[in-house]
Design an enzyme around this catalytic site. Sequence first.
Site: not given
Lengths: 435, 260
Positions: B80, B103-104, B136-137, B156, B159
Amino acid sequence: MEENLIEEGESSREGEVAPALIVIHPRDKSAAVAVGPELRVYDIAGNCPISLSDDSGGPSHSESIRAIGFGANGSVFASAGDDKLVKIWMTDSWHCTKTVYAEKRVSAVAVSHNGQHVVFADKFGLVWAIALGEGDEGQAPIDNKAVPILGHYCSIITSLKFSPDGWFIASADRDFKIRITVFPKRPRKGAHEIQSFCLGHTDFVSCLAFARPIDYPQGFLLSGGGDSTVRLWDFISGRLLHTCDFGAQAGLVKSNGTEMEGGSAVIDVCASCDGSLIAVAIQSLHGIILLNCDFSARTLSIAKVVTMEESYVPTSLGLSDLPKHLWMVMGVSNIPTLGTTKLLSRVRVVSGFLKDPSDSSVRNAIIMGDSEVPGSEKLLEKLQGSLDVAEEEVTLAATAAAVKTSVHNLLIKKQYSLEKRELQKRSRNDKKLKQ
Amino acid sequence: MSKNNNSNMRQNGQSARLPRKRFYRARAHSNPLSDSHFPIPISPADVDYSQHYPHFFPSERSDDDNGSVPPTKVRFADIGCGFGGLLVGLSPLFPDILMIGMELRDKVTEYVKERILALRATNPGKYENISVVRTNSMKYIPNYFEKGQLSKMFFLFPDPHFKEKNHRRRVISLQLLDEYAYALEVGGIIYTITDVEELGDWMRSCLEDHPMFKAVPEEELEADPVVKLLSSATEEGQKVARNGGQTFRAVYRRIMLEDG
C-alpha cells in the site's frame, strides 16, 4: 446496470444447485453419497443399507451437503454444507456424535489422520478446526466450537486434503491458489506455518488429490482446475512438475468417440494411495479419463478415456485405498427447470484395475452393469434413492446442464469488458456531480 | 475529462519533470475484496523484474562477464505504498537493495511510476532500485515473492476500516500475517504505523498473537535508520505531522515457529 442486476439475480438462484458427491471408505467398508440434504450410506462389507442415527442433539442437514469425507483410517466421517452445519459421524455405528455450527456456508471438509480433528472451510476462505474426543492437553473437555486456523483471503475454498503422512494440509481456492500448511500438533492455536504455495493454475482450482508411490514416501499432489488441466506438484517446494492439459488434448478425447462441448473444467480428481490409478472427471465429458503418472520422470499422460452413455457426466468420483473399483455419481440437489422433488442420482462403477498393476498402460477398465456392482441392486437402491433412475434420461440430461451452470456461477469470475467497466465507473457518485 | 488528458500528454512530453499529484486524483479507498481485473503473475518466476529495474538487469549484450550471477531479488516491499514517499526516502539509504511498492489504486500507481521515472531522469544513476506494481497485496503476495525472499515489509498508514464487519478488509490480520511470515526471511522485519489508535492496537495485538513474530526492542528501533522514515517520509505521515497528530508504531521481527 439493470441488465447486470438481472444477471446477478439469476445466478444467485441457480448457484444453489449442488452436485451429488460420493466417497468410499478407505478399506472399502462402506460407500456414502450426498444429494441435496440427503446422506445415503451403504455398508459394502455387510451388504446392507445403513440407517443413520443422530445422538448429537443438533438438527440434521436441511440444505445441500457440499462436502463429505472419511478420515484416513475410516473411523470418522464428516458432512457439511449450505446449512452451515458440520456433522461428525462415527463409522462403526454410523451415529452422529457431534454437530458444530459454522458461521458461514461450508465448502470443504477433511478429517485429520489421527482422527483427532475435523477441519472445514467456509465460503469466506477461512479454515476451521474442530477437536474430537477428549482434550489431549489435559484441559477441561473441549467445547463444541470450531476455531479458525488459517485463511485464504476471502476466496472460496474448494478443497481440503491432508498429505499422506498427515504433516500438511492442502487447501485450494477459486483464486488459483493452492496453499500447503504445516498441520500443527495443537491446531487450536492456528496453522500459521506455510510450507509452500503451488502456483500455476490460471483459473479456479476445483479439486486436490495426494498420491504416495512406494518409492516416494513424501508423496505428490495432484490438482485439477477450471483451466482444464491436471497438474502434478512437488508440494514441499511448491514446484510444478507437469501439466496435463485436456483443452489442448481435446482432439484425442474426441477421437475416442466423445464429444467435448461447453466448458471443460476439471471437476474432480482422485488417486489411489500409490498413485497407480488416477481418475479425472471433466465437465461435459460423458465419462472419465484415467491418467498415467510416471513418478520417476514426473510426467502425466492420458492412459485411457472411459466413455459412458451420452447423458452420463459424473459429478464426483470415489476411490478406496484398495482401488478395485472406481465409483462415480451423477446428480444434483434440485433441478430448477424440472421442478422435481425427487433427489435423483446415478451411481456407476468402473472395475478392472488390478488385473495388471505393474503395467499401467494395459488397463482393462470396464463399466460394470447394475447387477455386477458390489452390493448390486440393493446398494444402488440405497445410494441412488431408487433403481429406475437409469431410465429417466431427461432428468439426467437436465442434471448435467444444472451442474454446469452451478459450477459456472460459483467459481468462474465475471469478466466485464472495458466499456462496461467504464460505464460502471460513470455511474459512480463522486463523478456524477461533474456531469 | 479532457483537462486530465491534456495534462497527461504534457507529462509524457516532459518526463523529466516530476508528476504533480493534483493530476492524479484518486479515490481514497479501493475494495480489496473485489475480483481483480488487472493482470496477475502466475508465480514469482513469472514476474519480469528487468522491466522494473533495468539498471540491475543489464540487457543480454552487456552481460558477458557476469552471466553466472543469479539475478538480484526484491528484498523490501512497501504494501500500500500510496504516492511512494517511503520508497523515495529509502532508495538512497539502500542503493543496492531492490524495493517494490504495491498499490491497488491504478491512478496512484501511475503517479508513482511517473515519479520514479522522473527521479531517475533528473538524478542519473539514482533511484534505480525502486519500482511499483499495481496489485492487491492481500490476495497476491505469493504470486510476487518466493518463500523467505523479503527482509523488510512496510505497512504505513493503512486504511483503518472501523466497522467490525469491515475488519476483514484490514491489511494486517492474523490470517494475512501467515502470508507475510511466508514471504519474509527469518529475522526479517515488519514495520507498521498508523495515526488511528484503534488500528494501532489492532495491528499490535495481531502481531503479538502471531507465533512467528516478536517485537523488536526499543533500543534497536532507535538505531534503525528506517524507523525515522516511517512517520517522516510518507505523504500520509507528513499530513499527520502537519496536523500535530499522534502516531502508533509496531515493529516486529519474523522468528522461527517454536515447535508446539
